[in-house]
Design a protein around this motif. Structure first.
Motif, PDB file in Angstrom:
ATOM      1  N   ASN A   1       0.868  -1.160  -0.056  1.00 38.59           N
ATOM      2  CA  ASN A   1       0.138   0.008   0.101  1.00 38.59           C
ATOM      3  C   ASN A   1       0.768   1.285   0.013  1.00 38.59           C
ATOM      4  OD1 ASN A   1      -1.578   2.185   0.466  1.00 38.59           O
ATOM      5  ND2 ASN A   1      -3.136   0.633   1.664  1.00 38.59           N
TER       6      ASN A   1
ATOM      7  N   ALA B   1       0.366   4.306   0.686  1.00 38.12           N
ATOM      8  CA  ALA B   1       0.066   4.991   2.108  1.00 38.12           C
ATOM      9  C   ALA B   1       1.269   4.987   2.821  1.00 38.12           C
ATOM     10  CB  ALA B   1      -1.205   4.732   2.611  1.00 38.12           C
TER      11      ALA B   1
ATOM     12  N   SER C   1      -6.691   8.921   2.341  1.00 39.22           N
ATOM     13  CA  SER C   1      -5.637   8.063   2.863  1.00 39.22           C
ATOM     14  C   SER C   1      -6.145   6.598   2.191  1.00 39.22           C
ATOM     15  CB  SER C   1      -5.528   8.055   4.231  1.00 39.22           C
ATOM     16  OG  SER C   1      -6.779   7.800   5.048  1.00 39.22           O
TER      17      SER C   1
ATOM     18  N   PHE D   1      -8.354   1.059   4.511  1.00 42.16           N
ATOM     19  CA  PHE D   1      -7.067   0.236   4.870  1.00 42.16           C
ATOM     20  C   PHE D   1      -7.462  -1.151   5.692  1.00 42.16           C
ATOM     21  CE2 PHE D   1      -2.733  -0.283   5.498  1.00 42.16           C
ATOM     22  CZ  PHE D   1      -2.457  -0.858   7.021  1.00 42.16           C
ATOM     23  N   ARG D   2      -8.687  -1.096   6.461  1.00 45.33           N
ATOM     24  CA  ARG D   2      -8.870  -2.124   7.272  1.00 45.33           C
ATOM     25  C   ARG D   2     -10.433  -2.300   7.208  1.00 45.33           C
ATOM     26  NH1 ARG D   2      -8.447  -1.855  13.892  1.00 45.33           N
ATOM     27  NH2 ARG D   2      -9.237  -3.798  14.270  1.00 45.33           N
TER      28      ARG D   2
ATOM     29  N   LYS E   1      -6.611  -6.358   6.463  1.00 43.84           N
ATOM     30  CA  LYS E   1      -5.929  -5.032   6.461  1.00 43.84           C
ATOM     31  C   LYS E   1      -5.761  -4.939   4.776  1.00 43.84           C
ATOM     32  CE  LYS E   1      -3.921  -3.802  10.534  1.00 43.84           C
ATOM     33  NZ  LYS E   1      -2.882  -3.833  11.349  1.00 43.84           N
TER      34      LYS E   1
ATOM     35  N   ASP F   1      -3.019  -3.776   3.528  1.00 50.22           N
ATOM     36  CA  ASP F   1      -1.643  -3.281   3.619  1.00 50.22           C
ATOM     37  C   ASP F   1      -0.901  -3.783   2.556  1.00 50.22           C
ATOM     38  OD1 ASP F   1      -0.670  -5.744   6.351  1.00 50.22           O
ATOM     39  OD2 ASP F   1      -1.713  -5.885   4.328  1.00 50.22           O
TER      40      ASP F   1
ATOM     41  N   ASP G   1      -9.890   4.084   7.544  1.00 56.70           N
ATOM     42  CA  ASP G   1      -8.889   4.597   6.568  1.00 56.70           C
ATOM     43  C   ASP G   1      -7.415   4.350   7.082  1.00 56.70           C
ATOM     44  OD1 ASP G   1      -9.903   7.865   6.646  1.00 56.70           O
ATOM     45  OD2 ASP G   1      -8.354   6.864   8.011  1.00 56.70           O
ATOM     46  N   TYR G   2      -6.363   4.639   6.235  1.00 56.22           N
ATOM     47  CA  TYR G   2      -4.934   4.625   6.700  1.00 56.22           C
ATOM     48  C   TYR G   2      -4.703   5.622   7.890  1.00 56.22           C
ATOM     49  CZ  TYR G   2       0.063   4.530   6.552  1.00 56.22           C
ATOM     50  OH  TYR G   2       1.301   4.291   6.827  1.00 56.22           O
TER      51      TYR G   2
END
Lengths: 336, 300
Positions: free
Chosen positions: A191, A193, A253, A256-257, A271, A273, A321-322
């Motif tokens: 990712n 980010a 962002s 993310f999860r 995630k 990720d 989000d991240y």
């Protein structure tokens, strides 16, 4: 009784005046020598350390779309409707700093795709791109349609090493380019980010839709309070559509999860990720490849199959989000 | 003990202060090298308007009478038939960098240095990793790939530090390295490589020159080195059984040529705006802006 001079070896033979004059420079020199020994590196070690500085881009605004569905439009067939191909993205859109695309880290140009002098010959999209190989197996990719590769890189007769922040090429001002990172040592798309700094995102992601997809029937969640939907017990694929909205003046962002809680028990917590670069494509969320297998109708993400037994259930879906913002949706239903 | 003079006291205080600052400077500068810190890149203020994901633009790749659509991130390929209907789609682990099509088979080279052979219906037939065949470079990437008839052989321009031109011959279910030339120069752009119609010869571009390989005699040669560099582009097309036609671009200069049985039969300058070649009815056609030049090779 005379005081013993403890600094016997250095000051032997010196007068008191001499000792006073010599002491500060000696202390200074000793300190410098000690620090040099502590941090001394051979040239090779210095080069390695320089190259080992991690990847990073700083800007006021990014839009991360790692794991977010996209559609690749197909040509219009003579008969029937065009069938667009869905896939999950791996990149982030980054604004070109003063029209320049800058290297996220020190590395070596690995692959260049720019304007061709001759027509045809290789498969490519309309975008130009450059891939940089970094120490540790990381490869960063920069692509955009109007990306003009830096002539200095393009003209190198032998692989050159570029420093972090080196201008890889130009774009029109205000344009964005796609930034992606691949970890070849682990076979993972990471990712982006993780490598973006200055990212301000205070807008919470939103759960737009929750669906249970069954063989015989599908149920779109009605998450209004005091509503309990009825559905048949059985095996269903949990599908989710969520979005991370733009934070005004800031960044996206990216989701993310994803966490699913059924009747107070966490049944899924995954995630975005990284994505495994598998033989048949990209595997997100620890699920199978290709990435299209995780995409349902209307851009829903398919989160796996689950058996819903008879009874009353409460399903909470959380998306983060991240930047850590969270959004959730609660669905109460009764299975018969 | 005599009291120290004021000047001497000032000197000593200054000396100790200088020592202190020096130590502080060294400590801080060393610390910044010792830790993994992200160096700030100049930022730029973007507009406050939201920008939705950019709509992808596909690109058609046509080869061997077949049509393919490349996904915007260059990590998937779809084949479409003449009516535009989708035949198959395949996603890959890393972006593709090169391709070759031979009949119902296609070979795709990738950024991670792997080569995949795809069948008629998009099924993966073979996965080739030159590094596993003993072709070791510091960096893996495939810059060109060629596919012999029936997949009996694969050629590739592979790797950086050093770069190799390699020919793999199929043996059973897998491939074995038959020839590998370590190159002096290196290119980081996609190049071309082609097998002759009979499968007896192989031609490929590199930063060192035009590599010709006689497969039956296992003999290789390097041609036209003085016209090749990292920036050279080359289009090659197989003619008949054992011949090739090519168009070479080196900066503003363009050259066309013919190779037969491993020998450069013709090599001549063509207009600076020449961009493609084709061969039909015994003629070499070079396309330039708004015109087509036809060349016929006359053999004594």
């Amino acid at each position: 009784m005379k005081k013993k001079n403890r600094n016997r070896s250095i000051y032997r033979g010196l007068s008191a005046e001499g000792r006073r004059r010599v002491r500060p420079p000696l202390v200074f020199s000793a300190a410098v020598a000690a620090l040099c020994l502590l941090f001394a590196r051979t040239p090779a070690q210095a080069q390695e350390q320089r190259e080992a500085i991690e990847l990073g881009l700083t800007a006021s605004r990014f839009e991360v779309f790692f794991g977010f569905p996209a559609l690749a439009p197909m040509p219009l067939p003579r008969e029937g409707k065009p069938r667009d191909i869905a896939y999950l993205q791996t990149g982030a859109f980054v604004p070109a700093s003063k029209g320049q695309v800058e290297s996220a880290g020190a590395g070596m140009p690995l692959f260049l795709q720019g304007e061709r002098l001759l027509a045809g010959g290789e498969p490519r999209t309309a975008e130009n791109f450059i891939a940089l190989a970094h120490k540790g197996g990381f490869v960063s990719l920069y692509s955009a349609q109007n990306f003009q590769l830096n002539a200095e890189i393009a003209a190198q007769a032998s692989p050159a090493f570029v420093e972090k922040g080196f201008s890889l090429g130009g774009l029109a001002a205000e344009e964005t380019y796609l930034f992606r990172v691949y970890d070849s040592a682990s076979g993972l798309w990471v990712n982006p980010a993780f490598f973006l700094q200055g990212m301000e995102d205070r807008a919470a992601p939103k759960v737009e839709e929750i669906v249970l997809l069954g063989q015989n029937a599908s149920y779109v969640a009605d998450t209004r309070k005091n509503i309990v939907q009825n559905l048949a017990q059985g095996s269903y694929v949990l599908a989710l559509r969520a979005v991370d909205p733009l934070y005004a003046g800031g960044s996206v962002s990216g989701i993310f999860r994803i966490k699913a809680v059924l009747n107070g028990t966490i049944v899924m917590d995954k995630k975005l990720d990284s994505a495994l670069a598998a033989e048949s494509g990209l595997a997100f969320l620890g699920m199978g490849a290709p990435s299209a297998s995780l995409i349902g109708a209307d851009g829903r993400i398919l989160l796996g199959e689950r058996f819903i037994p008879r009874g009353t259930h409460t399903l909470e879906l959380w998306v983060y989000d991240y930047a850590g913002n969270a959004g959730n949706s609660v669905w109460k239903f009764s299975a018969r | 003990m005599k009291p120290r003079s004021r000047a001497r006291s000032r000197k000593n205080r200054f000396g100790w202060a200088a020592v202190g600052f020096a130590l502080l400077f060294i400590a801080l500068s060393s610390q910044s090298l010792g830790q993994n810190q992200r160096i700030a890149v100049a930022s730029d203020q973007a507009s406050n308007e939201s920008s939705p994901p950019r709509p992808p633009q596909d690109y058609d790749y046509a080869a061997g009478g077949r049509s393919f659509v490349i996904r915007p991130d260059q990590q998937a390929v779809s084949e479409i038939d003449a009516a535009g209907a989708l035949l198959w789609t395949r996603e890959f682990a890393t972006p593709l960098t090169s391709a070759a099509v031979e009949g119902p088979l296609s070979a795709w080279g990738f950024l991670d240095g792997s080569i995949k052979i795809i069948g008629e219906t998009g099924e993966s037939l073979s996965d080739l990793h030159p590094a596993a065949q003993g072709i070791v470079s510091e960096y893996s990437c495939v810059y060109s790939v060629a596919l012999a008839r029936n997949g009996s052989g694969i050629a590739a321009l592979y790797g950086l530090n050093p770069q190799y031109f390699v020919f793999f011959e199929r043996q059973g279910q897998g491939y074995k390295t038959l020839f590998a030339r370590k190159l002096e120069g290196q290119t980081r752009r996609a190049q071309m490589a082609v097998f002759s119609g009979s499968g007896s010869y192989l031609a490929g571009g590199s930063a060192d020159g035009l590599i010709l390989y006689d497969i039956a005699r296992k003999r290789e040669s390097l041609k036209l080195s003085e016209f090749f560099s990292e920036k050279t582009e080359l289009l090659i097309e197989a003619i008949g059984g054992d011949s090739f036609a090519f168009l070479l671009a080196n900066g503003q200069k363009r050259f066309a040529g013919l190779i037969a049985k491993g020998v450069v039969e013709a090599f001549f300058a063509v207009p600076a705006d020449s961009s493609s070649i084709s061969v039909a009815e015994g003629e070499l056609k070079v396309s330039a802006k708004g015109r087509e030049l036809r060349y016929k090779v006359e053999r004594p």
